[in-house]
Design an enzyme around this catalytic site. Sequence first.
Site, mmCIF file in Angstrom:
data_model
loop_
_atom_site.group_PDB
_atom_site.id
_atom_site.type_symbol
_atom_site.label_atom_id
_atom_site.label_comp_id
_atom_site.label_asym_id
_atom_site.label_seq_id
_atom_site.Cartn_x
_atom_site.Cartn_y
_atom_site.Cartn_z
ATOM 1 N N TYR A 58 0.833 -1.207 0.000
ATOM 2 C CA TYR A 58 0.000 0.000 0.000
ATOM 3 C C TYR A 58 0.872 1.264 0.000
ATOM 4 O O TYR A 58 0.461 2.305 -0.525
ATOM 5 C CB TYR A 58 -0.902 -0.034 1.233
ATOM 6 N N GLU A 59 2.040 1.178 0.622
ATOM 7 C CA GLU A 59 2.923 2.342 0.743
ATOM 8 C C GLU A 59 3.880 2.492 -0.445
ATOM 9 O O GLU A 59 4.624 3.482 -0.523
ATOM 10 C CB GLU A 59 3.752 2.244 2.032
ATOM 11 N N VAL A 82 1.234 -9.177 -2.597
ATOM 12 C CA VAL A 82 -0.072 -9.111 -1.950
ATOM 13 C C VAL A 82 -0.721 -10.481 -2.132
ATOM 14 O O VAL A 82 -0.917 -10.943 -3.266
ATOM 15 C CB VAL A 82 -0.956 -7.996 -2.550
ATOM 16 N N GLY A 86 -8.848 -14.138 3.603
ATOM 17 C CA GLY A 86 -10.273 -14.444 3.607
ATOM 18 C C GLY A 86 -11.165 -13.211 3.642
ATOM 19 O O GLY A 86 -12.383 -13.330 3.739
ATOM 20 N N THR A 87 -10.582 -12.015 3.570
ATOM 21 C CA THR A 87 -11.364 -10.777 3.674
ATOM 22 C C THR A 87 -11.107 -9.906 2.438
ATOM 23 O O THR A 87 -10.177 -10.176 1.674
ATOM 24 C CB THR A 87 -10.936 -9.977 4.921
ATOM 25 N N HIS A 89 -9.664 -7.226 2.273
ATOM 26 C CA HIS A 89 -8.452 -6.407 2.446
ATOM 27 C C HIS A 89 -7.533 -6.505 1.217
ATOM 28 O O HIS A 89 -6.972 -5.507 0.776
ATOM 29 C CB HIS A 89 -7.719 -6.881 3.704
ATOM 30 N N PHE A 114 6.893 -2.703 -12.565
ATOM 31 C CA PHE A 114 5.925 -3.249 -11.610
ATOM 32 C C PHE A 114 6.315 -4.679 -11.234
ATOM 33 O O PHE A 114 6.095 -5.615 -12.014
ATOM 34 C CB PHE A 114 4.536 -3.213 -12.261
HETATM 35 N N1 INI Z 1 0.679 -5.550 2.434
HETATM 36 C C1 INI Z 1 1.313 -6.287 1.497
HETATM 37 O O1 INI Z 1 2.341 -5.851 0.967
HETATM 38 N N2 INI Z 1 0.834 -7.508 1.149
HETATM 39 C C2 INI Z 1 -0.314 -8.028 1.710
HETATM 40 O O2 INI Z 1 -0.683 -9.168 1.352
HETATM 41 C C3 INI Z 1 -1.000 -7.272 2.680
HETATM 42 N N3 INI Z 1 -2.192 -7.777 3.295
HETATM 43 O O3 INI Z 1 -2.733 -8.785 2.802
HETATM 44 O O4 INI Z 1 -2.659 -7.274 4.275
HETATM 45 C C4 INI Z 1 -0.465 -6.003 3.044
HETATM 46 N N4 INI Z 1 -1.070 -5.235 3.962
HETATM 47 C C5 INI Z 1 -0.442 -4.080 4.565
HETATM 48 C C6 INI Z 1 -0.595 -2.815 3.735
HETATM 49 O O5 INI Z 1 0.209 -2.847 2.576
HETATM 50 C C7 INI Z 1 -0.185 -1.568 4.539
HETATM 51 O O6 INI Z 1 1.171 -1.645 4.880
HETATM 52 C C8 INI Z 1 -1.006 -1.375 5.812
HETATM 53 O O7 INI Z 1 -2.385 -1.421 5.529
HETATM 54 C C9 INI Z 1 -0.679 -0.012 6.474
HETATM 55 O O8 INI Z 1 -0.966 1.068 5.608
#
Ligand code: INI
Length: 158
Positions: A58-59, A82, A86-87, A89, A114
């Site tokens: 996400y960052e 990623v 099960g959600t 997210h 990418f």
């Molecule tokens: N971040 C990932 O890089 N891969 C994932 O699978 C993942 N899941 O599944 O939760 C994940 N979550 C964290 C996200 O990237 C952020 O760091 C967090 O939400 C804080 O902003």
Amino acid sequence: MKIIEGNTRATGKKFAVVVSRFNSFVVESLLDGALDTLERIGEVNPDDITVIRVPGAYELPIVAKKAAMSGKFHAIIALGAVIRGGTPHFEFVAGECNKGLAQVSLDATIPLAFGVLTVDTIEQAIERSGTKAGNKGVEAAHSALEMVNVLAAIDEAL
Ligand code: INI
């Protein structure tokens, strides 16, 4: 007929590799593959490679954008994994990461490769990080090397 294409040798060019810590057990293999490709295939000097770590996929976009806008790099490589749970997210993290990086890539005047796995299972992630389905970090680094050179070739040709 004029054909413009890039090769993969990029000695003297500077690369930023933005890497997420989440799912590090696969992402570190993507990083190893990307660094090996930059140094061994691209003949990039290790001093010209900057690795920037972020918490999760996400960052990646905001840091990729900051690196791209700094003017200090010829290309950015984004690496992460990623893995679907099960959600919902997964959808949010993968979607924002993909969208954000695509936007940085179009806004920046430098290539952004990418190298983020978006997979359903841990097995699929392992397969794409250096086992039977290759290594997405290697592919991303190859792409960055070629894109740096094809953009330079366009500048020279036009
Ligand atoms: N971040 C990932 O890089 N891969 C994932 O699978 C993942 N899941 O599944 O939760 C994940 N979550 C964290 C996200 O990237 C952020 O760091 C967090 O939400 C804080 O902003």
